[in-house]
Design an enzyme around this catalytic site. Sequence first.
Site, PDB file in Angstrom:
ATOM      1  N   ASP A 111      38.001 -47.012  19.141  1.00  0.00           N
ATOM      2  CA  ASP A 111      37.486 -45.754  19.708  1.00  0.00           C
ATOM      3  C   ASP A 111      36.238 -46.100  20.500  1.00  0.00           C
ATOM      4  OD1 ASP A 111      36.476 -42.948  20.025  1.00  0.00           O
ATOM      5  OD2 ASP A 111      37.946 -42.474  18.475  1.00  0.00           O
TER       6      ASP A 111
ATOM      7  N   ARG B 162      42.216 -29.000  23.058  1.00  0.00           N
ATOM      8  CA  ARG B 162      42.034 -27.659  23.635  1.00  0.00           C
ATOM      9  C   ARG B 162      41.032 -26.820  22.854  1.00  0.00           C
ATOM     10  NH1 ARG B 162      47.056 -24.005  24.344  1.00  0.00           N
ATOM     11  NH2 ARG B 162      48.096 -25.099  22.615  1.00  0.00           N
TER      12      ARG B 162
ATOM     13  N   ILE C 167      50.228 -39.588  22.257  1.00  0.00           N
ATOM     14  CA  ILE C 167      49.970 -38.265  21.675  1.00  0.00           C
ATOM     15  C   ILE C 167      49.079 -37.412  22.586  1.00  0.00           C
ATOM     16  CG2 ILE C 167      48.833 -37.099  19.715  1.00  0.00           C
ATOM     17  CD1 ILE C 167      49.637 -39.549  17.985  1.00  0.00           C
TER      18      ILE C 167
ATOM     19  N   ASN D  91      47.271 -35.160  25.164  1.00  0.00           N
ATOM     20  CA  ASN D  91      47.796 -34.103  26.034  1.00  0.00           C
ATOM     21  C   ASN D  91      47.204 -34.141  27.436  1.00  0.00           C
ATOM     22  OD1 ASN D  91      49.745 -32.412  24.752  1.00  0.00           O
ATOM     23  ND2 ASN D  91      48.170 -31.770  23.301  1.00  0.00           N
TER      24      ASN D  91
ATOM     25  N   ASP E 223      56.437 -30.694  17.133  1.00  0.00           N
ATOM     26  CA  ASP E 223      57.283 -29.533  17.439  1.00  0.00           C
ATOM     27  C   ASP E 223      58.465 -29.470  16.468  1.00  0.00           C
ATOM     28  OD1 ASP E 223      55.683 -28.888  19.719  1.00  0.00           O
ATOM     29  OD2 ASP E 223      56.642 -30.549  20.764  1.00  0.00           O
TER      30      ASP E 223
ATOM     31  N   HIS F  81      56.392 -30.977  25.803  1.00  0.00           N
ATOM     32  CA  HIS F  81      55.437 -30.565  24.769  1.00  0.00           C
ATOM     33  C   HIS F  81      54.364 -29.635  25.344  1.00  0.00           C
ATOM     34  CE1 HIS F  81      53.093 -30.575  21.141  1.00  0.00           C
ATOM     35  NE2 HIS F  81      52.036 -30.964  21.831  1.00  0.00           N
TER      36      HIS F  81
HETATM   37  P1  NAD Z   1      39.196 -35.405  19.017  1.00  0.00           P
HETATM   38  O1  NAD Z   1      38.240 -35.025  20.094  1.00  0.00           O
HETATM   39  O2  NAD Z   1      38.910 -34.974  17.635  1.00  0.00           O
HETATM   40  O3  NAD Z   1      39.405 -36.974  19.004  1.00  0.00           O
HETATM   41  C1  NAD Z   1      39.675 -37.694  20.151  1.00  0.00           C
HETATM   42  C2  NAD Z   1      39.098 -39.070  19.999  1.00  0.00           C
HETATM   43  O4  NAD Z   1      39.363 -39.779  21.200  1.00  0.00           O
HETATM   44  C3  NAD Z   1      37.559 -39.083  19.802  1.00  0.00           C
HETATM   45  O5  NAD Z   1      37.210 -39.831  18.664  1.00  0.00           O
HETATM   46  C4  NAD Z   1      37.052 -39.732  21.073  1.00  0.00           C
HETATM   47  O6  NAD Z   1      35.880 -40.515  20.890  1.00  0.00           O
HETATM   48  C5  NAD Z   1      38.242 -40.592  21.454  1.00  0.00           C
HETATM   49  N1  NAD Z   1      38.187 -41.026  22.843  1.00  0.00           N
HETATM   50  C6  NAD Z   1      37.738 -40.365  23.932  1.00  0.00           C
HETATM   51  N2  NAD Z   1      37.813 -41.157  25.012  1.00  0.00           N
HETATM   52  C7  NAD Z   1      38.335 -42.329  24.607  1.00  0.00           C
HETATM   53  C8  NAD Z   1      38.650 -43.548  25.257  1.00  0.00           C
HETATM   54  N3  NAD Z   1      38.447 -43.708  26.559  1.00  0.00           N
HETATM   55  N4  NAD Z   1      39.167 -44.537  24.517  1.00  0.00           N
HETATM   56  C9  NAD Z   1      39.387 -44.378  23.188  1.00  0.00           C
HETATM   57  N5  NAD Z   1      39.099 -43.260  22.526  1.00  0.00           N
HETATM   58  C10 NAD Z   1      38.582 -42.249  23.224  1.00  0.00           C
HETATM   59  O7  NAD Z   1      40.636 -34.837  19.479  1.00  0.00           O
HETATM   60  P2  NAD Z   1      41.974 -34.748  18.582  1.00  0.00           P
HETATM   61  O8  NAD Z   1      42.022 -33.427  17.919  1.00  0.00           O
HETATM   62  O9  NAD Z   1      42.112 -35.977  17.773  1.00  0.00           O
HETATM   63  O10 NAD Z   1      43.097 -34.721  19.744  1.00  0.00           O
HETATM   64  C11 NAD Z   1      43.312 -35.845  20.554  1.00  0.00           C
HETATM   65  C12 NAD Z   1      44.373 -35.573  21.612  1.00  0.00           C
HETATM   66  O11 NAD Z   1      45.638 -35.331  21.006  1.00  0.00           O
HETATM   67  C13 NAD Z   1      44.104 -34.330  22.459  1.00  0.00           C
HETATM   68  O12 NAD Z   1      44.395 -34.594  23.801  1.00  0.00           O
HETATM   69  C14 NAD Z   1      45.058 -33.301  21.899  1.00  0.00           C
HETATM   70  O13 NAD Z   1      45.374 -32.292  22.841  1.00  0.00           O
HETATM   71  C15 NAD Z   1      46.237 -34.171  21.577  1.00  0.00           C
HETATM   72  N6  NAD Z   1      47.198 -33.618  20.625  1.00  0.00           N
HETATM   73  C16 NAD Z   1      48.526 -33.854  20.859  1.00  0.00           C
HETATM   74  C17 NAD Z   1      49.483 -33.382  19.984  1.00  0.00           C
HETATM   75  C18 NAD Z   1      50.937 -33.667  20.218  1.00  0.00           C
HETATM   76  O14 NAD Z   1      51.777 -33.036  19.582  1.00  0.00           O
HETATM   77  N7  NAD Z   1      51.312 -34.600  21.063  1.00  0.00           N
HETATM   78  C19 NAD Z   1      49.087 -32.643  18.861  1.00  0.00           C
HETATM   79  C20 NAD Z   1      47.740 -32.431  18.640  1.00  0.00           C
HETATM   80  C21 NAD Z   1      46.795 -32.915  19.541  1.00  0.00           C
HETATM   81  C1  LMR Z   2      49.766 -29.083  19.400  1.00  0.00           C
HETATM   82  O1  LMR Z   2      50.912 -28.787  19.711  1.00  0.00           O
HETATM   83  O2  LMR Z   2      49.240 -28.718  18.344  1.00  0.00           O
HETATM   84  C2  LMR Z   2      48.975 -29.981  20.314  1.00  0.00           C
HETATM   85  O3  LMR Z   2      49.642 -30.190  21.513  1.00  0.00           O
HETATM   86  C3  LMR Z   2      47.570 -29.527  20.516  1.00  0.00           C
HETATM   87  C4  LMR Z   2      47.454 -28.267  21.331  1.00  0.00           C
HETATM   88  O4  LMR Z   2      46.629 -28.257  22.261  1.00  0.00           O
HETATM   89  O5  LMR Z   2      48.144 -27.290  21.061  1.00  0.00           O
END
Ligand code: NAD
Ligand code: LMR
Length: 338
Positions: free
Chosen positions: A59, A106, A142, A144, A175, A202
């Site tokens: 990270d 988000r 993962i 978004n 999902d 997604h």
């Molecule tokens: P968060 O802000 O809690 O954590 C994100 C982490 O990424 C932080 O620790 C941050 O320091 C790190 N980060 C930022 N820039 C970075 C870089 N250049 N290199 C490495 N690490 C870096 O967010 P979260 O709740 O963990 O969500 C992360 C992502 O996952 C978001 O984009 C969210 O929308 C997405 N998400 C996707 C799904 C899915 O179903 N695919 C579900 C939930 C969330």
């Molecule tokens: C989800 O489906 O929970 C993730 O894609 C995070 C979001 O922004 O909804």
Amino acid sequence: PPSFSHMEGSSGLGRADCRAEGGSTGFKVAILGAAGGIGQPLSLLMKMNPLVSVLHLYDVVNTPGVTADISHMDTGAVVRGFLGQQQLEEALTGMDLVIIPAGVPRKPGMTRDDLFNINAGIVKTLCEGIAKCCPNAIVNLISNPVNSTVPIAAEVFKKAGTFDPNRLLGVTMLDVVRANTFVAEVMGLDPREVDVPVIGGHAGITILPLLSQVKPPCSFTQKEIDYLTNRIQNGGTEVVEAKAGAGSATLSMAYAAVQFADACLRGLRGDADIVRCAFVASHVTELPFFASKVRLGRCGVEEIYPLGPLNEYERVGLEKAKKELETSIEKGVAFVKK
Ligand code: NAD
Ligand code: LMR
């Protein structure tokens, strides 16, 4: 900052390691964004996975603390932490599987596409590292908006000459996890016995549950179909609103990501019949990427299944989903090509 990789031997007194890395004794897995809301529980759960022999936590903030903490768990995987861009290459070298939950989440009122401006650049940089240091790794993306970040990753890999469509998978497992839960609730079933295929992408209307193909076979009223489709498509927003500014789904996402990563590792190991939904380079529709059921094997995606028979409701949903998906895919491709 000082390197703190090799935290597993912090006393310097460890005797020769009897756990050969990789090969028959386990896989090497890196988590990029490991200190985040998803990253931390995901790291915890991957440390508990017996298929993992080495776990790299990367990270840009807070990895020393997360790594020290998780490295005290008495499970098999050796944990190493990496902090900041200058340690990205070290974190990636030799990895079999790279899981990417890095990027901003988000807040209420935002769409996933509103995250594009920040997350596109993050994903691009991380994928450039993968192309350089572990071009044969399976990538679980993962971050978004997945509908755009997967095309971004593909373009980065194409530019580097390392693109293997079978090894790049957008994670849509949450999902499916949600669909299984909500269908089980409505039908009075055990969620562990329910399997709902979710296709498309997604984000909002691109998330298309195929309720006509639920296992065990279920017969829904139109009211139930409307309720379930809407709830599954807006499951992410439901969590974003409940968290009221504190982020989006992290715990259920970590659970889903581990289910998916475990399936990829079991495929790599050679287990038969590992089938999951994922957003991948695909020919099942006219779009270059699409989420559908895929079979996972030693080389990643080994087979992409056709969508199967859709009813009229699902066919209409599919046409709407494809329009939005096309725009999101093009946006991702253009970001790298510009
Ligand atoms: P968060 O802000 O809690 O954590 C994100 C982490 O990424 C932080 O620790 C941050 O320091 C790190 N980060 C930022 N820039 C970075 C870089 N250049 N290199 C490495 N690490 C870096 O967010 P979260 O709740 O963990 O969500 C992360 C992502 O996952 C978001 O984009 C969210 O929308 C997405 N998400 C996707 C799904 C899915 O179903 N695919 C579900 C939930 C969330
Ligand atoms: C989800 O489906 O929970 C993730 O894609 C995070 C979001 O922004 O909804």
